[in-house]
Design an enzyme around this catalytic site. Structure first.
Site, mmCIF file in Angstrom:
data_model
loop_
_atom_site.group_PDB
_atom_site.id
_atom_site.type_symbol
_atom_site.label_atom_id
_atom_site.label_comp_id
_atom_site.label_asym_id
_atom_site.label_seq_id
_atom_site.Cartn_x
_atom_site.Cartn_y
_atom_site.Cartn_z
ATOM 1 N N GLY A 113 0.783 -1.318 0.233
ATOM 2 C CA GLY A 113 -0.059 0.116 0.062
ATOM 3 C C GLY A 113 0.820 1.270 -0.028
ATOM 4 N N ALA A 118 -9.240 4.599 -1.015
ATOM 5 C CA ALA A 118 -9.235 5.742 -0.256
ATOM 6 C C ALA A 118 -9.849 6.784 -1.363
ATOM 7 C CB ALA A 118 -7.958 6.239 -0.062
ATOM 8 N N GLN A 119 -10.975 7.385 -0.760
ATOM 9 C CA GLN A 119 -11.781 8.043 -1.651
ATOM 10 C C GLN A 119 -11.499 9.537 -1.417
ATOM 11 O OE1 GLN A 119 -15.740 7.098 -0.433
ATOM 12 N NE2 GLN A 119 -15.783 5.374 -1.553
ATOM 13 N N GLY A 120 -11.681 10.029 -0.169
ATOM 14 C CA GLY A 120 -11.944 11.404 0.015
ATOM 15 C C GLY A 120 -10.610 12.195 -0.400
ATOM 16 N N GLY A 121 -9.507 11.679 0.170
ATOM 17 C CA GLY A 121 -8.327 12.543 -0.280
ATOM 18 C C GLY A 121 -7.226 12.524 0.630
ATOM 19 N N GLU A 161 -12.902 18.741 4.792
ATOM 20 C CA GLU A 161 -13.455 17.675 5.448
ATOM 21 C C GLU A 161 -13.693 18.038 7.045
ATOM 22 O OE1 GLU A 161 -11.533 13.987 4.739
ATOM 23 O OE2 GLU A 161 -12.628 13.597 2.768
ATOM 24 N N ASP A 188 -2.683 -8.653 10.478
ATOM 25 C CA ASP A 188 -1.552 -9.731 10.165
ATOM 26 C C ASP A 188 -0.438 -8.888 10.787
ATOM 27 O OD1 ASP A 188 -3.497 -10.791 8.772
ATOM 28 O OD2 ASP A 188 -2.200 -11.226 7.040
ATOM 29 N N HIS A 192 -16.644 4.454 10.761
ATOM 30 C CA HIS A 192 -17.168 5.263 9.894
ATOM 31 C C HIS A 192 -18.626 5.398 10.024
ATOM 32 C CE1 HIS A 192 -17.905 7.914 6.420
ATOM 33 N NE2 HIS A 192 -16.328 7.955 6.409
ATOM 34 N N ARG A 205 -16.787 12.015 13.631
ATOM 35 C CA ARG A 205 -17.192 10.998 13.290
ATOM 36 C C ARG A 205 -17.592 10.121 14.294
ATOM 37 N NH1 ARG A 205 -12.526 8.873 8.918
ATOM 38 N NH2 ARG A 205 -13.281 10.294 7.298
ATOM 39 N N HIS A 234 -13.404 1.274 10.660
ATOM 40 C CA HIS A 234 -12.688 1.807 9.326
ATOM 41 C C HIS A 234 -11.353 2.062 9.390
ATOM 42 C CE1 HIS A 234 -12.641 4.363 5.942
ATOM 43 N NE2 HIS A 234 -12.389 5.504 6.579
ATOM 44 N N GLU A 277 -0.871 2.148 8.587
ATOM 45 C CA GLU A 277 -1.789 1.728 9.408
ATOM 46 C C GLU A 277 -1.479 0.825 10.435
ATOM 47 O OE1 GLU A 277 -5.836 1.661 7.780
ATOM 48 O OE2 GLU A 277 -6.924 1.056 9.527
ATOM 49 N N ARG A 312 -8.664 9.728 14.569
ATOM 50 C CA ARG A 312 -7.705 10.222 13.341
ATOM 51 C C ARG A 312 -8.503 11.281 12.717
ATOM 52 N NH1 ARG A 312 -7.670 8.362 7.660
ATOM 53 N NH2 ARG A 312 -10.102 7.741 8.367
ATOM 54 N N SER A 348 -4.300 9.710 6.954
ATOM 55 C CA SER A 348 -3.836 8.527 6.918
ATOM 56 C C SER A 348 -2.891 8.155 5.683
ATOM 57 C CB SER A 348 -4.697 7.376 7.268
ATOM 58 O OG SER A 348 -5.882 7.394 6.684
HETATM 59 C C1 LIG Z 1 -12.864 2.635 1.857
HETATM 60 C C2 LIG Z 1 -11.761 3.459 2.616
HETATM 61 C C3 LIG Z 1 -11.518 4.798 2.459
HETATM 62 C C4 LIG Z 1 -10.419 5.457 2.916
HETATM 63 N N1 LIG Z 1 -10.393 6.761 2.361
HETATM 64 C C5 LIG Z 1 -9.295 7.343 2.858
HETATM 65 C C6 LIG Z 1 -9.013 8.861 2.562
HETATM 66 O O1 LIG Z 1 -9.704 9.416 1.839
HETATM 67 N N2 LIG Z 1 -8.110 9.487 2.867
HETATM 68 C C7 LIG Z 1 -7.005 9.040 3.683
HETATM 69 O O2 LIG Z 1 -6.161 9.515 4.271
HETATM 70 N N3 LIG Z 1 -7.186 7.661 4.527
HETATM 71 C C8 LIG Z 1 -8.439 6.994 3.805
HETATM 72 N N4 LIG Z 1 -8.498 5.769 4.356
HETATM 73 C C9 LIG Z 1 -7.522 5.041 4.962
HETATM 74 C C10 LIG Z 1 -6.259 4.612 4.137
HETATM 75 O O3 LIG Z 1 -6.740 4.424 2.905
HETATM 76 C C11 LIG Z 1 -5.474 3.409 4.757
HETATM 77 O O4 LIG Z 1 -5.339 3.772 6.427
HETATM 78 C C12 LIG Z 1 -3.847 3.553 4.296
HETATM 79 O O5 LIG Z 1 -4.446 3.269 2.823
HETATM 80 C C13 LIG Z 1 -3.325 2.295 4.640
HETATM 81 O O6 LIG Z 1 -2.135 2.215 3.919
HETATM 82 P P1 LIG Z 1 -1.047 1.141 4.263
HETATM 83 O O7 LIG Z 1 -0.065 1.293 3.368
HETATM 84 O O8 LIG Z 1 -0.595 1.014 5.802
HETATM 85 O O9 LIG Z 1 -1.804 -0.382 4.085
HETATM 86 P P2 LIG Z 1 -2.691 -0.742 2.855
HETATM 87 O O10 LIG Z 1 -2.937 0.060 1.846
HETATM 88 O O11 LIG Z 1 -3.937 -1.652 3.448
HETATM 89 O O12 LIG Z 1 -1.682 -2.110 2.478
HETATM 90 C C14 LIG Z 1 -1.672 -3.396 3.139
HETATM 91 C C15 LIG Z 1 -0.729 -4.237 2.210
HETATM 92 O O13 LIG Z 1 -0.383 -5.233 2.955
HETATM 93 C C16 LIG Z 1 -0.500 -6.364 2.410
HETATM 94 N N5 LIG Z 1 -0.335 -7.356 3.573
HETATM 95 C C17 LIG Z 1 -1.384 -7.475 4.551
HETATM 96 N N6 LIG Z 1 -1.186 -8.691 5.201
HETATM 97 C C18 LIG Z 1 -0.235 -9.393 4.529
HETATM 98 C C19 LIG Z 1 0.616 -10.619 4.904
HETATM 99 N N7 LIG Z 1 0.341 -11.471 6.170
HETATM 100 N N8 LIG Z 1 1.257 -10.980 3.924
HETATM 101 C C20 LIG Z 1 1.967 -10.156 2.884
HETATM 102 N N9 LIG Z 1 0.995 -9.020 2.704
HETATM 103 C C21 LIG Z 1 0.123 -8.580 3.377
HETATM 104 C C22 LIG Z 1 -1.429 -6.280 1.495
HETATM 105 O O14 LIG Z 1 -1.761 -7.327 0.762
HETATM 106 C C23 LIG Z 1 -1.441 -4.786 1.006
HETATM 107 O O15 LIG Z 1 -0.539 -4.768 -0.102
HETATM 108 C C24 LIG Z 1 -9.671 4.958 3.687
HETATM 109 C C25 LIG Z 1 -9.849 3.535 3.906
HETATM 110 C C26 LIG Z 1 -10.676 2.890 3.385
HETATM 111 C C27 LIG Z 1 -10.822 1.200 3.626
#
Ligand SMILES: Cc1cc2nc3c(=O)[nH]c(=O)nc-3n(C[C@H](O)[C@H](O)[C@H](O)COP(=O)(O)OP(=O)(O)OC[C@H]3O[C@@H](n4cnc5c(N)ncnc54)[C@H](O)[C@@H]3O)c2cc1C
Length: 522
Positions: free
Chosen positions: A16, A48-51, A115, A210, A231, A277, A340, A364, A375, A380
């Site tokens: 991510g 992630a939608q909003g921004g 927001e 995980d 949410h 929220r 959320h 996260e 938050r 995020s």
């Molecule tokens: C619907 C939705 C809307 C959102 N809108 C917003 C927004 O508008 N603005 C904002 O700031 N935040 C938003 N958020 C929150 C934000 O998207 C997340 O907090 C952020 O993207 C998390 O990024 P990350 O890189 O930590 O994890 P993620 O993007 O969740 O990536 C996790 C990665 O870990 C991998 N993984 C997990 N477990 C394992 C494992 N055991 N072995 C190997 N790989 C694994 C997955 O395959 C994935 O590649 C939103 C979240 C959701 C769900």
């Protein structure tokens, strides 16, 4: 498909925003293996939608973004971490733009929206409501262009390899069920959140806690797990995923109506639909409870808003709801709150270092304390970028060139074996957590959750397949949330207890740290 190496310089678990940004920082120093358990594009980042929040507009100031972040966190934001977030933010965003991210513009100028709980217009967005997907696309393109980065999908990380008190590799189960051990100088956990601990969540299926569970098993400190953000508005339809209906819809004028089609938010907060929220989520939960319906919902109403504007501003939301036969411009949209975002996680310092040498965390999965107890919307994605980059830079110091991970794999491989009973087991955990450790909690409900989760320990699936490992991780995360929520005898931010409805600043204006032995506050 390329064969995985046995040794690399750095391992990044997660593709991510946090994992990809860290990998880009690491690529200058050595070989980086980036692992994703599903497709590289399947992550919360993609949805992630909003921004993304950043103090870049002419009317904004970094100090105001800092203040808004501190206010949202309800007394326990780590101010040093928040300062890093808002100060590094503009540079990280400029970098993203240089790497090809197309944020929405008006003419040549970036467009910023507002927001809830932001005092300025500071949310950048892309393709209306597809911000995460656009950021993920640009980061993926950049990472793919660097020859030191190997991106590997469908590789499930089942555990950390720890030798002489240091994390030095990961244990993997491939898509075919084969086991590998890959060693490295340092490991970054960027596995995202744990929304699937709850029966209603906006998170994708990959968010099963995980990283937190693996770090806990390896002995790293875990912090602030009681703080789960719900949410208020996720689409609620039978046989449809709990698709998020962005806060920005309420920002544009959408209103909430109860089962009798009566607006209710003004009874709960002066800001009505634009209240924080957690307030909106609790108000909806209360309206659902008093409706006494068997399958209660409330409704989001935007039928009074301009149809063309809604379609142009929220094209993805409009199209997704339409796929489920709901036209948001003419229909009342059935919604419920949903889990959320996890504010807690693997406890890290400002460089992403966990308490276990060689183990880092970002995004996260990590808990820098930047969000405190709640938050601020759109912080995020920025956190993933800022702290992903910092963790990547810091990990470079670990490079030893010596990779010695060897020995047995503690997981029991059973390729092709059926995981009988694992889905009902997961559903039971999710139901317990939703009913007893969710939006509204009490000593009684949390005690019951604890007891039921402990009983389920006897039926814990063996770590013999990817899905069984996920079930164990969901169960571990559920226990950590419940234990932390039981220990915090107050209400703060997203943690609300009916038996302790107020703050207790004397005892609890602190972060919780949960270990196998106890929960302490510091
Ligand atoms: C619907 C939705 C809307 C959102 N809108 C917003 C927004 O508008 N603005 C904002 O700031 N935040 C938003 N958020 C929150 C934000 O998207 C997340 O907090 C952020 O993207 C998390 O990024 P990350 O890189 O930590 O994890 P993620 O993007 O969740 O990536 C996790 C990665 O870990 C991998 N993984 C997990 N477990 C394992 C494992 N055991 N072995 C190997 N790989 C694994 C997955 O395959 C994935 O590649 C939103 C979240 C959701 C769900």
């Amino acid at each position: 498909m390329k064969k995985l190496p046995e040794h690399v310089d750095f391992i990044v678990v997660g593709a991510g925003v946090a994992g990809l940004r860290a990998a880009i920082a690491l690529a200058e120093a050595g070989k980086v293996l980036v692992l994703a358990k599903q497709e590289l594009t399947e992550s919360a980042t993609q949805y992630a939608q909003g921004g993304i929040a950043v103090a870049l507009s002419d009317e904004d100031e970094i100090s105001l973004h800092l203040q808004d972040t501190i206010n949202a966190g309800d007394g326990i934001v780590n101010v040093d971490a928040a300062r890093v977030l808002v100060e590094d933010g503009p540079e990280r965003i400029q970098e993203l733009i240089d790497w090809g991210t197309q944020f929405d513009r008006s003419g040549t100028k970036l467009t910023f929206t507002r927001e809830a709980a932001h005092s300025r217009d500071r949310i950048l967005h892309a393709h209306g409501d597809s911000t995460g997907r656009e950021i993920g696309r640009a980061l993926h393109a950049k990472a793919s262009s660097l020859k030191n980065i190997l991106l590997s999908e469908f590789e499930f990380t089942a555990g950390l390899h720890v030798e002489s008190g240091r994390a030095g590799g990961v244990e993997l189960i491939s898509g075919k069920g084969d086991l590998h051990l890959v060693s490295s100088s340092a490991v970054l956990l960027a596995t995202g959140g744990a929304g699937n601990v709850y029966s209603n969540t906006t998170n994708p299926a990959v968010a099963t806690g995980d990283g937190v569970a693996m770090a806990y098993a390896a002995g790293a400190e875990i912090s602030d797990m009681e703080f789960v953000q719900f949410h208020p508005t996720a689409l609620y339809l039978k046989n449809a995923p709990r698709f998020l209906l962005s806060e920005a819809l309420r920002g544009e004028g959408a209103v909430l109506r109860n089962a009798e089609m009566i607006r209710f938010m003004h009874k709960y907060h002066d800001m009505a639909e634009l209240a924080p929220r957690d307030v909106v989520a609790r108000a909806i939960a209360h309206e659902m409870e008093v409706s006494r319906l068997k399958d209660p919902v409330v409704y989001l109403d935007m039928t009074h808003l301009k149809e063309d504007h809604i379609k142009a501003r929220f094209p993805r939301i409009y199209a997704t709801c339409l796929q489920h036969n709901v036209d948001i411009t003419v229909d009342q949209v059935p919604i419920r709150p949903a889990a959320h975002y996890l504010m807690g996680g693997v406890r890290t310092d400002l460089l992403g270092r966990s308490s276990l040498p060689g183990l880092y965390a970002a995004g996260e999965t990590a808990c820098t304390g930047v969000h405190g107890a709640n938050r601020l919307a759109s912080n995020s994605l920025l956190e993933g970028l800022v702290f992903g980059a910092r963790a990547g830079h810091a990990m470079r110091e670990c490079l030893t060139g010596k990779h010695t991970a060897s020995g047995h794999l503690p997981i029991q491989p059973a390729p092709g074996s059926k995981s009988t009973g694992v889905e009902p087991f997961i559903r039971e955990v999710q139901q317990i957590m939703w009913n007893k450790a969710g939006i509204v909690r009490s000593r009684q409900s949390l005690d019951e959750a604890m007891q039921q989760l402990q009983t389920l320990t006897e039926r814990l699936p063996l770590p013999s397949s990817r899905r069984n490992c996920e079930a164990r991780n969901i169960h571990t995360s559920a226990l950590l949330i419940t234990r932390s929520a039981l220990a915090r005898l107050e209400s703060r931010g997203a943690h609300y207890r009916t038996d302790y409805p107020a703050h207790d600043d004397v005892r609890f204006k602190k972060h919780s740290v949960v270990t196998a032995k106890d929960v302490r506050f510091e």
